[in-house]
Motif scaffolding. Structure first.
Motif, PDB file in Angstrom:
ATOM      1  N   GLY A 191      40.270   3.849   3.815  1.00 38.36           N
ATOM      2  CA  GLY A 191      39.365   4.922   3.333  1.00 38.36           C
ATOM      3  C   GLY A 191      38.513   5.873   4.523  1.00 38.36           C
ATOM      4  O   GLY A 191      38.330   7.033   4.368  1.00 38.36           O
ATOM      5  N   ALA A 194      40.756   7.751   6.632  1.00 40.19           N
ATOM      6  CA  ALA A 194      41.115   8.849   5.994  1.00 40.19           C
ATOM      7  C   ALA A 194      40.107   9.832   5.998  1.00 40.19           C
ATOM      8  O   ALA A 194      40.198  11.248   6.128  1.00 40.19           O
ATOM      9  CB  ALA A 194      41.592   8.566   4.545  1.00 40.19           C
ATOM     10  N   ALA A 195      38.927   9.505   5.839  1.00 40.73           N
ATOM     11  CA  ALA A 195      37.775  10.432   5.953  1.00 40.73           C
ATOM     12  C   ALA A 195      37.612  10.819   7.273  1.00 40.73           C
ATOM     13  O   ALA A 195      37.254  12.221   7.461  1.00 40.73           O
ATOM     14  CB  ALA A 195      36.622   9.551   5.527  1.00 40.73           C
ATOM     15  N   ASP A 196      37.694  10.247   8.340  1.00 36.41           N
ATOM     16  CA  ASP A 196      37.712  10.871   9.675  1.00 36.41           C
ATOM     17  C   ASP A 196      38.698  11.832   9.764  1.00 36.41           C
ATOM     18  O   ASP A 196      38.488  12.768  10.239  1.00 36.41           O
ATOM     19  CB  ASP A 196      37.893   9.675  10.532  1.00 36.41           C
ATOM     20  N   ALA A 198      40.255  13.614   7.463  1.00 32.00           N
ATOM     21  CA  ALA A 198      39.936  14.811   6.809  1.00 32.00           C
ATOM     22  C   ALA A 198      38.659  15.554   7.327  1.00 32.00           C
ATOM     23  O   ALA A 198      38.728  16.881   7.394  1.00 32.00           O
ATOM     24  CB  ALA A 198      39.391  14.405   5.206  1.00 32.00           C
ATOM     25  N   ALA A 208      35.193  16.758   3.081  1.00 36.88           N
ATOM     26  CA  ALA A 208      36.048  15.871   3.388  1.00 36.88           C
ATOM     27  C   ALA A 208      35.579  14.459   3.001  1.00 36.88           C
ATOM     28  O   ALA A 208      36.146  13.397   2.314  1.00 36.88           O
ATOM     29  CB  ALA A 208      36.427  16.236   4.831  1.00 36.88           C
ATOM     30  N   ILE A 209      34.139  14.063   3.372  1.00 39.36           N
ATOM     31  CA  ILE A 209      33.940  12.774   3.005  1.00 39.36           C
ATOM     32  C   ILE A 209      33.517  12.335   1.640  1.00 39.36           C
ATOM     33  O   ILE A 209      34.004  11.591   0.769  1.00 39.36           O
ATOM     34  CB  ILE A 209      32.443  12.676   3.662  1.00 39.36           C
ATOM     35  N   THR A 212      37.385  12.320   0.020  1.00 40.14           N
ATOM     36  CA  THR A 212      37.630  10.780   0.180  1.00 40.14           C
ATOM     37  C   THR A 212      37.300   9.884  -0.555  1.00 40.14           C
ATOM     38  O   THR A 212      38.076   8.900  -1.104  1.00 40.14           O
ATOM     39  CB  THR A 212      37.879  10.517   1.580  1.00 40.14           C
ATOM     40  N   VAL A 215      38.565   9.831  -4.127  1.00 35.79           N
ATOM     41  CA  VAL A 215      39.910   9.179  -4.047  1.00 35.79           C
ATOM     42  C   VAL A 215      39.976   7.842  -4.074  1.00 35.79           C
ATOM     43  O   VAL A 215      40.844   7.096  -4.721  1.00 35.79           O
ATOM     44  CB  VAL A 215      40.757  10.140  -3.128  1.00 35.79           C
ATOM     45  N   TRP A 216      39.211   7.163  -3.245  1.00 37.94           N
ATOM     46  CA  TRP A 216      39.269   5.974  -2.791  1.00 37.94           C
ATOM     47  C   TRP A 216      38.632   4.889  -3.987  1.00 37.94           C
ATOM     48  O   TRP A 216      39.037   4.102  -4.203  1.00 37.94           O
ATOM     49  CB  TRP A 216      38.582   5.630  -1.665  1.00 37.94           C
ATOM     50  N   ILE A 249      33.160   4.838   4.591  1.00 37.82           N
ATOM     51  CA  ILE A 249      33.445   6.574   4.329  1.00 37.82           C
ATOM     52  C   ILE A 249      31.923   7.297   5.065  1.00 37.82           C
ATOM     53  O   ILE A 249      32.040   8.266   5.622  1.00 37.82           O
ATOM     54  CB  ILE A 249      33.879   6.911   3.262  1.00 37.82           C
TER      55      ILE A 249
END
Length: 357
Positions: A191, A194-196, A198, A208-209, A212, A215-216, A249
């Motif tokens: 996660g 993925a945030a990085d 995004a 984006a944070i 993400t 979603v997580w 995240i």
């Protein structure tokens, strides 16, 4: 025939018995001073076995005639005196805890020395064991790496940031007593990655944070619903997974913040972590740590840096307190104790950096 009655003695009778003749021979030998079996004159031709008819021969075993010492009777021990009543033993009060965070080694057969956590639990003291100077030094080192990476550029910042996010996910699961928890740690770390990604794709947009994170949370919920554990265990695992992912995240806030804010905030957290680990009373240590963080921020970015440094240090001290709770182990100290102060300070660095810019 004679006229003597039957049974009368007749000297002329020739049928004398052997016993009468033997008796007369013995009397004659005694008169001469010679006993049976002994010759008056030594006769070299005398029968050597002639005296055996007068001497009794023993053919069997004989008994020893030597006088034996008397055997003393066995000494009888006197009856033991009645034992005195034993007074009940009063347990000694537990010893006072030592100055440093020393722990007994873990063994299969058991440890003769109680740990500090066991002593604190027995005495009813606070379940807080602070990480200490070594984890604080690692926190300071990681903070300086973040500050240096921010000064160099976005991708240079990404390297220490990924390390921070991995330590955060692993330390949170271990802090909650869940180990090994490879799936939860991997899910939280993915996660964060993925945030990085995004953030980089959206030109470091904070949305984006938040996207993400949503979603997580949903993904963690779906995975826990598929688990075959009992409901209580699934709920506990869900909360640990969601919080670990959220903290990892949220540490991406360093990537979303301005470079100057990251530099001032990371340096301030590094200074505050080291001062907080000094052997001072807790209230004094907290105040001195905040002052040190504000001074470090001021040295980097003036008064704006001082305000940002104080705010970031306040969040970092909260993370430090969380990592100290519930008798943490050394593994917790060197994962959550290192990462949580910096991860908790990331949102403050982003928000205060936007305010003071």
């Amino acid at each position: 025939m004679t006229n003597q009655p039957y049974g009368a003695y007749d000297p002329s009778y020739q049928g004398q018995s052997y016993q009468d003749q033997s008796y007369q021979d013995q009397r004659q030998a005694a008169a001469q001073g010679v006993w049976p079996g002994q010759q008056a004159h030594e006769d070299p031709y005398a029968d050597p076995y002639a005296d055996q008819q007068y001497t009794q021969q023993w053919q069997g075993q004989t008994w020893e005639t030597q006088t034996q010492p008397p055997v003393a009777p066995a000494a009888v021990a006197p009856d033991p005196a009645p034992a005195a009543p034993v007074a009940p033993v009063t347990p000694e009060p537990p010893a006072a805890p030592e100055a440093g965070p020393e722990y007994g080694p873990a063994t299969l057969a058991g440890n003769s020395r109680v740990t500090d956590a066991q002593r604190a639990r027995a005495e009813g003291r606070s379940p807080i064991i602070e990480p200490g100077i070594q984890p604080a030094a690692l926190t300071a080192l990681l903070g300086l790496l973040l500050a240096g990476g921010a000064a160099l550029g976005t991708y240079a910042l990404l390297v220490p940031l990924v390390l921070l996010q991995g330590l955060t996910a692993a330390g949170w699961f271990r802090l909650n007593g869940m180990w090994p928890a490879r799936q939860g740690i991997a899910l939280g770390f993915l996660g964060a990655l993925a945030a990085d990604a995004a953030l980089l794709a959206s030109d470091r947009s904070p949305a984006a944070i938040l996207g993400t994170l949503g979603v997580w949370v949903l993904l963690s919920l779906v995975l826990q619903l598929r688990s075959h554990a009992d409901p209580d265990e699934r709920m506990y695992g869900l909360m640990a997974t969601v919080v670990a992912a959220a903290l990892a995240i949220a540490a991406g806030g360093y990537l979303a913040a301005d470079a100057s804010a990251v530099t001032a905030g990371a340096v301030a957290v590094a200074a505050g972590a080291v001062v907080r680990a000094l052997p001072l009373p807790t209230p004094v240590s907290v105040v001195v740590a905040l002052l040190a963080a504000a001074g470090a921020g001021f040295a980097v970015d003036g008064s704006a840096g001082a305000a940002l440094g104080a705010g970031a240090a306040a969040c970092a001290l909260i993370g430090h307190r969380v990592a100290s709770y519930d008798y943490p182990s050394r593994f917790v100290h060197f994962t959550a104790g290192v990462a949580l102060p910096l991860a908790a300070a990331a949102p403050a660095v982003y928000a205060l950096g936007r305010l003071v810019a």
